[in-house]
Design a protein around this motif. Structure first.
Motif, PDB file in Angstrom:
ATOM      1  N   ASN B 289      -0.061   5.522   1.107  1.00 22.64           N
ATOM      2  CA  ASN B 289      -0.898   4.373   0.761  1.00 22.64           C
ATOM      3  C   ASN B 289      -2.058   4.792  -0.137  1.00 22.64           C
ATOM      4  O   ASN B 289      -2.366   4.138  -1.123  1.00 22.64           O
ATOM      5  CB  ASN B 289      -1.449   3.717   2.029  1.00 22.64           C
ATOM      6  CG  ASN B 289      -0.511   2.669   2.586  1.00 22.64           C
ATOM      7  OD1 ASN B 289      -0.449   1.552   2.084  1.00 22.64           O
ATOM      8  ND2 ASN B 289       0.237   3.027   3.602  1.00 22.64           N
ATOM      9  N   MET B 290      -2.682   5.913   0.224  1.00 28.15           N
ATOM     10  CA  MET B 290      -3.846   6.372  -0.535  1.00 28.15           C
ATOM     11  C   MET B 290      -3.460   6.770  -1.958  1.00 28.15           C
ATOM     12  O   MET B 290      -4.245   6.621  -2.888  1.00 28.15           O
ATOM     13  CB  MET B 290      -4.504   7.571   0.165  1.00 28.15           C
ATOM     14  CG  MET B 290      -5.184   7.198   1.465  1.00 28.15           C
ATOM     15  SD  MET B 290      -6.469   5.964   1.208  1.00 28.15           S
ATOM     16  CE  MET B 290      -6.230   4.905   2.601  1.00 28.15           C
ATOM     17  N   GLU B 291      -2.248   7.271  -2.120  1.00 34.88           N
ATOM     18  CA  GLU B 291      -1.808   7.677  -3.456  1.00 34.88           C
ATOM     19  C   GLU B 291      -1.737   6.508  -4.428  1.00 34.88           C
ATOM     20  O   GLU B 291      -1.826   6.678  -5.636  1.00 34.88           O
ATOM     21  CB  GLU B 291      -0.434   8.355  -3.374  1.00 34.88           C
ATOM     22  CG  GLU B 291      -0.511   9.794  -2.923  1.00 34.88           C
ATOM     23  CD  GLU B 291       0.849  10.376  -2.585  1.00 34.88           C
ATOM     24  OE1 GLU B 291       0.880  11.487  -2.056  1.00 34.88           O
ATOM     25  OE2 GLU B 291       1.875   9.708  -2.828  1.00 34.88           O
ATOM     26  N   LEU B 292      -1.582   5.305  -3.884  1.00 30.86           N
ATOM     27  CA  LEU B 292      -1.500   4.119  -4.756  1.00 30.86           C
ATOM     28  C   LEU B 292      -2.832   3.838  -5.434  1.00 30.86           C
ATOM     29  O   LEU B 292      -2.902   3.110  -6.416  1.00 30.86           O
ATOM     30  CB  LEU B 292      -1.096   2.885  -3.943  1.00 30.86           C
ATOM     31  CG  LEU B 292       0.266   2.924  -3.267  1.00 30.86           C
ATOM     32  CD1 LEU B 292       0.430   1.706  -2.378  1.00 30.86           C
ATOM     33  CD2 LEU B 292       1.363   2.959  -4.316  1.00 30.86           C
ATOM     34  N   ILE B 293      -3.906   4.411  -4.886  1.00 30.64           N
ATOM     35  CA  ILE B 293      -5.243   4.111  -5.392  1.00 30.64           C
ATOM     36  C   ILE B 293      -5.579   4.936  -6.625  1.00 30.64           C
ATOM     37  O   ILE B 293      -6.418   4.557  -7.425  1.00 30.64           O
ATOM     38  CB  ILE B 293      -6.288   4.390  -4.278  1.00 30.64           C
ATOM     39  CG1 ILE B 293      -5.978   3.525  -3.064  1.00 30.64           C
ATOM     40  CG2 ILE B 293      -7.681   4.125  -4.765  1.00 30.64           C
ATOM     41  CD1 ILE B 293      -6.745   3.944  -1.845  1.00 30.64           C
ATOM     42  N   ASP B 294      -4.897   6.068  -6.799  1.00 29.39           N
ATOM     43  CA  ASP B 294      -5.203   6.945  -7.934  1.00 29.39           C
ATOM     44  C   ASP B 294      -5.278   6.146  -9.230  1.00 29.39           C
ATOM     45  O   ASP B 294      -4.634   5.121  -9.379  1.00 29.39           O
ATOM     46  CB  ASP B 294      -4.115   8.018  -8.080  1.00 29.39           C
ATOM     47  CG  ASP B 294      -4.099   8.952  -6.891  1.00 29.39           C
ATOM     48  OD1 ASP B 294      -5.076   8.931  -6.135  1.00 29.39           O
ATOM     49  OD2 ASP B 294      -3.101   9.667  -6.722  1.00 29.39           O
ATOM     50  N   VAL B 345      -6.907   0.624   1.205  1.00 33.16           N
ATOM     51  CA  VAL B 345      -5.833  -0.304   0.870  1.00 33.16           C
ATOM     52  C   VAL B 345      -5.939  -1.484   1.828  1.00 33.16           C
ATOM     53  O   VAL B 345      -5.851  -1.316   3.040  1.00 33.16           O
ATOM     54  CB  VAL B 345      -4.449   0.367   0.999  1.00 33.16           C
ATOM     55  CG1 VAL B 345      -3.332  -0.628   0.789  1.00 33.16           C
ATOM     56  CG2 VAL B 345      -4.329   1.516   0.009  1.00 33.16           C
ATOM     57  N   LEU B 346      -6.156  -2.675   1.273  1.00 36.42           N
ATOM     58  CA  LEU B 346      -6.337  -3.860   2.106  1.00 36.42           C
ATOM     59  C   LEU B 346      -5.169  -4.829   1.905  1.00 36.42           C
ATOM     60  O   LEU B 346      -4.796  -5.104   0.771  1.00 36.42           O
ATOM     61  CB  LEU B 346      -7.643  -4.582   1.724  1.00 36.42           C
ATOM     62  CG  LEU B 346      -8.927  -4.203   2.474  1.00 36.42           C
ATOM     63  CD1 LEU B 346      -9.168  -2.714   2.447  1.00 36.42           C
ATOM     64  CD2 LEU B 346     -10.116  -4.934   1.875  1.00 36.42           C
ATOM     65  N   GLY B 347      -4.657  -5.349   2.992  1.00 35.96           N
ATOM     66  CA  GLY B 347      -3.597  -6.343   2.914  1.00 35.96           C
ATOM     67  C   GLY B 347      -4.152  -7.703   2.533  1.00 35.96           C
ATOM     68  O   GLY B 347      -5.316  -7.828   2.155  1.00 35.96           O
ATOM     69  N   SER B 361      -9.410   3.906   4.400  1.00 35.99           N
ATOM     70  CA  SER B 361      -8.655   3.266   5.477  1.00 35.99           C
ATOM     71  C   SER B 361      -7.574   2.322   4.954  1.00 35.99           C
ATOM     72  O   SER B 361      -7.584   1.933   3.793  1.00 35.99           O
ATOM     73  CB  SER B 361      -9.603   2.474   6.378  1.00 35.99           C
ATOM     74  OG  SER B 361     -10.489   3.352   7.014  1.00 35.99           O
ATOM     75  N   ILE B 362      -6.686   1.970   5.851  1.00 37.11           N
ATOM     76  CA  ILE B 362      -5.666   0.969   5.559  1.00 37.11           C
ATOM     77  C   ILE B 362      -5.929  -0.204   6.502  1.00 37.11           C
ATOM     78  O   ILE B 362      -5.968  -0.028   7.721  1.00 37.11           O
ATOM     79  CB  ILE B 362      -4.251   1.521   5.815  1.00 37.11           C
ATOM     80  CG1 ILE B 362      -3.994   2.740   4.912  1.00 37.11           C
ATOM     81  CG2 ILE B 362      -3.200   0.444   5.595  1.00 37.11           C
ATOM     82  CD1 ILE B 362      -2.810   3.557   5.346  1.00 37.11           C
ATOM     83  N   SER B 378      -9.089   5.142   9.031  1.00 35.22           N
ATOM     84  CA  SER B 378      -8.389   4.449  10.107  1.00 35.22           C
ATOM     85  C   SER B 378      -7.212   3.670   9.545  1.00 35.22           C
ATOM     86  O   SER B 378      -7.177   3.368   8.357  1.00 35.22           O
ATOM     87  CB  SER B 378      -9.329   3.454  10.798  1.00 35.22           C
ATOM     88  OG  SER B 378     -10.472   4.112  11.268  1.00 35.22           O
ATOM     89  N   ILE B 379      -6.290   3.356  10.422  1.00 36.51           N
ATOM     90  CA  ILE B 379      -5.221   2.424  10.073  1.00 36.51           C
ATOM     91  C   ILE B 379      -5.346   1.267  11.058  1.00 36.51           C
ATOM     92  O   ILE B 379      -5.224   1.451  12.271  1.00 36.51           O
ATOM     93  CB  ILE B 379      -3.833   3.071  10.186  1.00 36.51           C
ATOM     94  CG1 ILE B 379      -3.745   4.300   9.276  1.00 36.51           C
ATOM     95  CG2 ILE B 379      -2.748   2.064   9.829  1.00 36.51           C
ATOM     96  CD1 ILE B 379      -2.454   5.077   9.425  1.00 36.51           C
ATOM     97  N   ILE B 380      -5.632   0.091  10.548  1.00 36.29           N
ATOM     98  CA  ILE B 380      -5.779  -1.072  11.416  1.00 36.29           C
ATOM     99  C   ILE B 380      -4.694  -2.067  11.051  1.00 36.29           C
ATOM    100  O   ILE B 380      -4.614  -2.522   9.905  1.00 36.29           O
ATOM    101  CB  ILE B 380      -7.182  -1.686  11.275  1.00 36.29           C
ATOM    102  CG1 ILE B 380      -8.230  -0.610  11.612  1.00 36.29           C
ATOM    103  CG2 ILE B 380      -7.332  -2.906  12.180  1.00 36.29           C
ATOM    104  CD1 ILE B 380      -9.652  -1.059  11.518  1.00 36.29           C
TER     105      ILE B 380
END
Lengths: 372, 459
Positions: B289-294, B345-347, B361-362, B378-380
């Motif tokens: 998920n974090m890699e998508l932010i690059d 990453v926010l849904g 966080s996710i 965190s993952i929520i």
């Protein structure tokens, strides 16, 4: 639902400036994710209307693309469906739609073939939520011949582009003036009407024989004394996007949390075509305040008090302020955009400035993106 | 007269008999074909696994239905790959907690898999006249659905799993399969040699023909790791499934592929060099998920080519308030952000209230982070509520008391529909699931490594 829907989406207006060069007003992007006609279509589907005809004429490509599939609004069923009617040449008619009544008259076979006892006529440029069942109930209760849905405008608004309505305490319309120089009331017609289908067919045929083509002037106003015309007061948000100023203000209204709640979260939903875009991306230099951002945007700069539609890219060191950026716009580095409406697919080259000094500036550059 | 009519009747019955026999023969030959149209290749997508290493994230949903990348679910990737590769017939095998998966897939509209002939079909285990059993293994699940496959009379069957993030053109793989006149083609990707011992390794000759398989070898002879994506020529797979039908927990990697290998079938590797991520653990899930932010992510969702489709319930734009600061993040539709969001990453439909902060966080869809709450690493999961001024992911690292191999990576993980009361602090390597109250937090704290799992609560 005992009614079928007709959406008059043919219109263009000089009040829209360059914005309607590309498309009919009802196809204008609204509220970050929608197009004008989505509101009428969603209201109809949410009111369980199954058969909807969209009458379009002016620059219909964009609208037709949007309506290419009816599934987004839950139409396209075995019973009913979504039909788009543009003018066609037949053996006895080779005219464009000469007016709103003529547009319906040219599709009178469709009206005759339907079995629903009532017709709800709406325009494609109103931004509102309404349950047409309530309007129909009112229409039946009042034993009305034609019911006009009305909205109260703030005193400050310029209402000279609307039909201005006066009614008595019972709701019976006593005066109806189309686009008056001096308005005698601040109640305007929203362009939504309820009428019995048989009666509409009769009126349309009569009008056509007399060479009259406009629903408002040739039917509503002309028959005002003969038919019982009632006004139905719509008391929640309503706005019409058919001028640059009102288009800008309507979009900016969505920055207000109450209006967002009303349209996005409360009660029935507004549907639109989905584009399967990735979520919006905010890179490290992004500094977004008081703005709406749609899916697929990539932001590297300062954005303030603005509405960004889908797929907008903003480069580094730019500033976007008090502006509406329509879908698929590319804004380069060091660009300043203030008080502007930037047309879809525009490319704003790096190191440029677009500032609306007296009012809103419409940015239409039509530069090719491949030069970058 | 009498004789004549008798002859006619005899003739009719004879013709009828011939026709019936012919019908039975054709039916036998076509293995009781139930569908109409033949398909060259159909896909079978294994989506029944729990994915227990994702901990509380999969306590109520199957792993393929876990949210990913702000708006997607993991299964969207193989499904989108299918339609983008021109495969319009996909059987999705479900078993563990299928509700979310079923509602997500529906009749396949988002992936254009709502078809008159073919399309997506959800295939849960079912009761037969003589027995009723769950899917006991990956290959057993396919075996139990042989009739579904035969309905499309395919030449090839593609076997996929629903827990990888990647974009792959299965048609290119099929072309290679045909070119090699292979019986089985296995997608494989090069991994660093030092990590090769964690994977199932295939050893190939210079033509890509596989000579040897090594399962997690101590001394790997190659660095080509099997990705669990197979194309079988259908007669070969059919034969293997039927021969191995009594094998307990019949599995592709453990039983079917070795069986084919022993029988001397031509097995080839399809080398894949793109982005591929197994999101099987909380750590790899968080990382992917974090890699998508690059700035320019290796796995780029913003390309027009090879779109990833998903069922999208929310289409509204998101609002970023004057009090907000959003940086290095991707955030979904319909969010209302009044607080600070960084490297996250926010849904969709997420609310970050004023003064709240979310870092590294996710946050999945419709979760609310109340005023002043702080969330770090965190993952929520979906539909959670984090109370005012709560602190999630704070404290010294400690080993998880629930399951040290699952809850590691210093992540705080909160399962869906959970509530965290105001003013509490939650440490690292923690797990929370369910509606918690202040009583669940002695001294207002859940120490690192701790857990609160409220089971059997229906909301």
């Amino acid at each position: 639902m005992k009614a079928l829907g007709i959406i008059l989406a043919g219109g263009n207006s000089s009040r829209m400036g360059n914005l309607s060069d590309k498309r009919a007003i009802s196809a204008m992007p609204v509220g970050g994710s929608y197009r004008g006609i989505d509101f009428a279509l969603s209201n109809m589907t949410n009111s369980h209307i199954q058969t909807v005809a969209v009458l379009s004429q002016y620059n219909a490509r964009s609208l037709n693309e949007h309506l290419a599939s009816s599934k987004w609004w839950n139409f396209g069923r075995k019973q009913g469906g979504l039909f788009v009617f543009t003018p066609t040449v037949t053996t006895d008619n080779s005219w464009w739609y000469r007016g709103t009544a003529d547009a319906m008259w040219q599709n009178i076979d469709f009206l005759k073939k339907c079995h629903e006892p009532y017709v709800i006529i709406a325009s494609g440029d109103g931004i509102y939520k309404i349950d047409f069942n309530d309007v129909l109930d009112y229409h039946i209760r009042k034993q009305s011949d034609i019911t006009v849905v009305c909205a109260k405008m703030p005193e400050s608004d310029d209402i000279s582009r609307f039909g201005v309505v006066k009614m008595d305490s019972d709701g019976l319309v006593t005066s109806f003036e189309e686009k008056p120089m001096m308005a005698r009331s601040n109640i305007v017609s929203t362009g939504v009407y309820v009428i019995r289908r048989r009666s509409l067919i009769e009126l349309l045929e009569q009008c056509n024989q007399e060479g009259r083509y406009n629903f408002v002037t040739d039917i509503l106003i002309r028959y005002k004394g003969m038919k019982k015309i009632y006004g139905y007061m719509h008391d929640s948000y309503w706005s019409n996007i058919a001028s640059v100023e009102s288009y800008y203000n309507t979009n900016m209204d969505f920055l207000n949390p109450e209006i967002r709640d009303f349209f996005f979260r409360k009660g029935s939903k507004i549907y639109s075509k989905s584009f399967d875009l990735p979520p919006a991306k905010f890179n490290a230099p992004a500094d977004v305040k008081d703005s709406l951002v749609a899916s697929g945007c990539i932001i590297n700069s300062k954005v303030e008090h603005s509405v960004l539609f889908k797929n907008v890219f903003i480069g580094n060191n730019s500033v976007v302020k008090n502006s509406i950026i329509l879908p698929n716009v590319y804004i380069g580095d060091n660009v300043r955009v203030e008080n502007c409406i930037v047309e879809t697919h525009e490319t704003l080259m790096s190191d440029t400035e677009y500032i609306g000094e007296n009012g809103i500036k419409i940015v239409v550059e039509s530069k090719s993106r491949y030069g970058i | 007269m009498q004789r004549n009519s008798e002859i006619v009747i005899l003739n009719i019955s004879y013709n009828l008999h011939i026709e019936l026999v012919a019908r039975i023969i054709t039916r036998k030959k076509r293995h009781e074909v139930i569908g109409m149209g033949k398909k060259e290749m159909i896909a079978m997508l294994l989506a029944g696994g729990q994915g227990s290493r994702l901990g509380v994230l999969t306590s109520d949903v199957a792993k393929p239905a876990v949210a990913f990348g702000g708006k997607y679910r993991i299964i969207d990737f193989p499904l989108s790959n299918c339609i983008n590769s021109g495969i319009d017939t996909v059987g999705v095998l479900t078993q563990y907690q299928p509700l979310r998966l079923n509602t997500h897939i529906g009749i396949g509209i988002p992936w254009d898999l709502d078809r008159n002939n073919g399309g997506v079909t959800v295939l849960p285990p079912y009761e037969k006249s003589d027995n009723a059993e769950w899917y006991t293994g990956t290959a057993n699940a396919i075996y139990q659905n042989i009739k579904y496959i035969e309905g499309y009379d395919p030449d090839y069957v593609l076997i996929l799993s629903g827990d990888h993030i990647y974009k792959m053109d299965y048609e290119a793989m099929l072309d290679l399969h045909k070119q090699n006149q292979a019986s089985v083609t296995i997608a494989a990707m090069p991994v660093p040699m030092e990590e090769a011992s964690r994977f199932g390794i295939v050893v190939t000759d210079e033509n890509g023909k596989i000579n040897e398989f090594e399962e997690k070898p101590a001394k790997p002879k190659s660095n080509l790791a099997s990705m669990g994506i197979y194309i079988f020529s259908w007669p070969v797979l059919r034969d293997a499934l039927i021969t191995m039908k009594d094998q307990n927990g019949c599995d592709f990697g453990k039983h079917i592929i070795p069986y084919c290998h022993e029988n001397g079938e031509r097995i080839f590797a399809y080398e894949f060099n793109g982005y591929w991520k197994d999101v099987g653990t909380l750590g790899s899930y968080w990382e992917a998920n974090m890699e998508l932010i690059d700035l320019i992510p290796e796995f780029n969702l913003y390309e027009e080519f090879w779109k990833i489709y998903t069922k999208q319930n929310q289409i509204e734009p998101q609002y970023i308030a004057s009090t907000a600061s959003v940086k290095k993040s991707i955030t979904g539709a319909g969010n209302e952000i009044y607080g600070r969001v960084e490297n996250s990453v926010l849904g969709a439909g997420v609310v970050i209230e004023e003064g709240a902060s979310v870092v590294d966080s996710i946050i999945m869809k419709n979760t609310v982070i109340k005023k002043g709450a702080q969330v770090e690493k965190s993952i929520i999961a979906e539909d959670c509520e984090i109370g005012e001024n709560a602190k999630i992911g704070f404290g010294e690292s400690a080993e998880s008391k629930l399951n040290a191999s699952v809850y590691a990576f210093d992540l705080a993980v909160i399962g869906e529909n959970s509530t965290i009361p105001a003013n509490v602090t939650v440490g690292k390597n923690t797990a929370i699931s369910g509606v918690t109250t202040e009583e669940d937090f002695p001294q207002g704290k859940l120490e690192s490594g701790g857990f609160i799992i409220k089971e059997g609560e229906e909301s």
